[in-house]
Every structure is written in C-alpha cells, then in structure tokens.
Design an enzyme around this catalytic site. Structure first.
Site, PDB file in Angstrom:
ATOM      1  CG  HIS A  27      -1.839   4.281   5.436  1.00 36.24           C
ATOM      2  ND1 HIS A  27      -1.766   4.156   4.062  1.00 36.24           N
ATOM      3  CD2 HIS A  27      -2.002   3.009   5.915  1.00 36.24           C
ATOM      4  CE1 HIS A  27      -1.878   2.882   3.718  1.00 36.24           C
ATOM      5  NE2 HIS A  27      -2.040   2.173   4.824  1.00 36.24           N
ATOM      6  CB  CYS A  57      -0.932  -0.006   1.195  1.00 36.81           C
ATOM      7  SG  CYS A  57      -1.885  -1.540   1.345  1.00 36.81           S
ATOM      8  CE  LYS A  65      -5.607   4.280   2.306  1.00 33.75           C
ATOM      9  NZ  LYS A  65      -4.608   5.349   2.500  1.00 33.75           N
ATOM     10  CG  HIS A  95      -6.486   0.902   1.218  1.00 31.31           C
ATOM     11  ND1 HIS A  95      -5.468   1.337   0.386  1.00 31.31           N
ATOM     12  CD2 HIS A  95      -5.864   0.360   2.299  1.00 31.31           C
ATOM     13  CE1 HIS A  95      -4.299   1.054   0.933  1.00 31.31           C
ATOM     14  NE2 HIS A  95      -4.517   0.474   2.103  1.00 31.31           N
ATOM     15  CD  GLU A  99      -1.663   7.424   9.518  1.00 31.56           C
ATOM     16  OE1 GLU A  99      -1.148   8.166   8.672  1.00 31.56           O
ATOM     17  OE2 GLU A  99      -2.659   6.698   9.292  1.00 31.56           O
ATOM     18  CG  PHE A 154      -0.877  -5.921   4.021  1.00 26.50           C
ATOM     19  CD1 PHE A 154      -1.356  -5.124   5.051  1.00 26.50           C
ATOM     20  CD2 PHE A 154      -1.776  -6.751   3.366  1.00 26.50           C
ATOM     21  CE1 PHE A 154      -2.687  -5.153   5.426  1.00 26.50           C
ATOM     22  CE2 PHE A 154      -3.115  -6.797   3.733  1.00 26.50           C
ATOM     23  CZ  PHE A 154      -3.578  -5.995   4.761  1.00 26.50           C
TER      24      PHE A 154
END
Length: 412
Positions: free
Chosen positions: A307, A167, A336, A341, A318, A400
């Site tokens: 993110h 990502c 998002k 995403h 985060e 990931f």
C-alpha cells in the site's frame, strides 16, 4: 467456523486498461513506472492552496477519445473509467459487438464518484441560484455511474456493481469480480477502479488532516514511500480495469493469460477513521486470508506491491506487518512513489502493475526512495527495476475507515 476452500480457484487476467498519471495505456505506464519516474507536479487549478501539486492525468482528451457529446454527459471519473475499460477489452482480444453481453459483468471501485461535478454545481447553486444548476448532476455525480457508463459503452449487460471501501476500493472490486466468476453468474468481468477527486475542497481537507506531503518546493520528490524523509502522500487520479475470465474459458478461446488472480482477503481494523491499527492486525488478517484462499504459504510469495502511501504511520505499520508475516524474503515496492495515491482507483491500478510485474519478471522500483527509514526492515526495491522469477505476488490496499483488501497474483 467455515473453512476456506480446499482447492484453489484461479481466474485469468486476459486484459488490462490503464489511464494514470504515468500515461494512457499499458506501454506508457510501464515506461514511466518501471523507470522510477515521478509524475507529481503543479496543478494549475490549485494555485494559492497550501498544497498546490498532485499527480494528474495529463494529455487526456475525453472528447477525442469518447466523442464530444458522450464525454459531456460524464464526470471525469467516468471518462477515465470508460477509456480504461475499452483498453482492457481490446487488450483481451474481446469484441463487445459479438459477445453475449448478459454474461459480462462490471465491478468498479471508487471512493468519491463524480466529486468534480458535485463541487462545480454546488458552487453554481450558491453563486447563481437553483435555476442554473445542471440537471445532469444526478447522472454525473453518483458513485454508480462509472460502472453504468461502462456497461452502456461496452454492452456489458450482466451484474453491474460499484464498491466503495475507500483506498481499498479497486482491490475489493477485483476480489469481488473473481467471486462472481466462481459463482457462475457471468463469464467475463471488467473489474477495476476509477477516481478523479482532485478538487479544491478535497485537497484542502486532506491537507488540514495532515495526510498530504507539504513538499511544495519540490513536488516531484514529495511521494517517497518508506523513505526517512516522507511526510505524507501526493493525491492522484486515474483508472485501471482488468478483464477476468475463468481459466478454462480463456484457454478455450486461445486468449493470452497475463497472470492469474488466485486469492482474495478482506478485513476491518475497527480502530480509527483514518489512522491504521498500530499493531497491523487488520492488515495481517486480510493478507493471511488471501494466502489461505490461494492455498499458499508466506514463503511462496516472491513480491509484494505494498500500500506504501508515503505517510509516517502507514509505512512503518505495513512494513512491520510484512516482516512479521513474510520475513525478509519478498521484494517490496510501492508504485505510489511514481503515480501518487489514486484513492479508490489505487488498488486496481496496483493490481495491474502486480500482474505486469509477474508477467514481465521485473519489479518496478519505489520512486524517490533515497534513504530508507531505519524502522522499516524489509527489502524495498529502489533505484532501478529488479529482475526476478515471480511465481506469486501480493498486492495490499488499506483504506480510511480501516477497510483492508488484498489479492494474490500468480504466474500464468
């Protein structure tokens, strides 16, 4: 230990191309994302799956945009990427028929490449036999092909690269594009990301691992970053491409400079295949590296495009990292909430949104944020866009595998 450079290296963002669930083109994306509109909806091809919704690119006619024969040679991931690249080049006021192609580079990020082609041909192999598998699979499925097709379409004959950091791929591509310009290997970079992995197998796997929202009764409100009721992300698809040039080159040709990319940082968590390091240490290292690269202090940053996946673990981790590094001051958003995403394309599209926020002096809201999680103690923009004088902004991407990438965007 080697130190960061002592003088900042800025590159100009002179063009943007966007093909996302919010629409095709910059204006369509601004109209949707800056109004806080959600694009999640039922995906007809996923009827019967436990999660049957996504953020899809709608009203995209690849045959009309690229030509039918050209479009048939590409997986959807490349179709989206090529259209975004064409837009970005046009937005930059550049002409591929006249530029020196050998000095134009392409760096694209993706996570899955031509996943739809691979899944389709594997089904053909199992159901109909080897003789009916398409020979085109080997030029549609590989992850390198989007960059290859962009080079063919735009006559970009310089360095041609693909990066895959899950990502974080799109952000990594923008950072590496800046480094190519600094090295002198090229004069123009088309940097971005493309992803079109909305396949049954992919969604089934993400559902089984607990990553996706299960809000099947109301998909439009399913992606809700930083909200107390978030339960996972909504998968999406799309592409974003930025045209990068050295500042002196952009100024010499009288180009419009939308904003500058002034810093890049990257790191690894080294912790878990899918969960973030609960300390946020890896993400923090990437943020601090990007700030050092830009010769900025945390207090210089006015805005953060987080993110912000809408997952229980990421958003708390985060937000704590942001509070630790920046304090309360920067206005934070996660786009998002609007477009879901976009996996390997997420960072590139969010980099473009950060550029637009700095250029416009306006931060888009986090869609669907109605009740902020009490464990999230940062200033999250919600409800409506917020006007602000944005001198510097940060865009975070975490993937990931624990791969992190961060860029710093500064005003032109």
């Amino acid at each position: 230990m080697a130190a960061f450079r002592t003088t900042r290296f800025d590159v100009a963002v002179t063009g943007l191309g966007l093909v996302t669930p919010a629409g095709t083109g910059v204006e369509a994306n601004v109209a949707c994302v800056w109004s806080g509109t959600s694009t999640a909806g039922r995906a007809p091809g996923f009827a019967g799956l436990p999660v049957d919704f996504a953020c899809s690119v709608r009203d995209f006619d690849a045959g009309a945009l690229l030509g039918r024969r050209t479009a048939l040679r590409m997986d959807r991931v490349s179709q989206l990427g090529v259209v975004a690249a064409r837009q970005a080049v046009a937005d930059a006021g550049l002409d591929p028929t006249t530029w020196e192609g050998a000095r134009v580079a392409v760096v694209m990020g993706t996570s899955f490449g031509g996943a739809a082609s691979l899944e389709r041909e594997h089904r053909t192999f199992l159901e109909d036999g080897a003789d009916l598998v398409s020979p085109m699979l080997m030029v549609t499925a590989p992850v390198n092909m989007t960059a290859g097709f962009i080079a063919m379409d735009c006559k970009a004959l310089g360095p041609n690269q693909v990066v895959s950091t899950a990502c974080a791929s799109g952000t990594t591509a923008v950072g590496l594009g800046r480094q190519l310009l600094e090295s002198g290997m090229c004069d123009v970079v088309l940097a971005g990301g493309s992803e079109a992995a909305l396949t049954g197998t992919g969604l089934a796997s993400l559902h089984k691992m607990g990553a996706l929202s299960r809000r099947t009764d109301d998909p439009a409100t399913a992606s809700r970053p930083f909200d107390a009721d978030r339960d996972g992300f909504v998968a999406g698809e799309g592409a974003g491409v930025l045209v990068l040039e050295r500042m002196e080159d952009a100024e010499a040709r009288g180009a419009r400079v939308r904003a500058r990319i002034s810093g890049f940082g990257a790191s690894a968590d080294g912790h878990h295949v899918s969960a973030p390091d609960p300390t946020g240490g890896g993400a923090e290292r990437a943020v601090r590296a990007a700030l050092a690269d830009a010769s900025l202090a945390p207090a210089d940053v006015d805005h953060i495009n987080a993110h912000g996946t809408s997952t229980p673990l990421n958003d708390v981790t985060e937000s704590r990292m942001i509070r630790r590094v920046f304090g309360e001051a920067p206005a934070v958003t996660s786009t998002k909430g609007s477009i879901g995403h976009l996996i390997g394309a997420a960072g590139a599209v969010e980099a473009a949104y950060t550029v637009l926020a700095v250029e416009r002096g306006e931060i888009p809201p986090t869609a669907n944020l109605t009740s902020r999680d009490p464990d999230i103690a940062i200033d999250v923009v919600a409800g409506e866009a917020r006007r602000a004088d944005l001198r510097a902004a940060v865009s975070n991407s975490f993937g990931f595998g624990g791969q992190n990438a961060v860029i710093v965007v500064t005003a032109a």
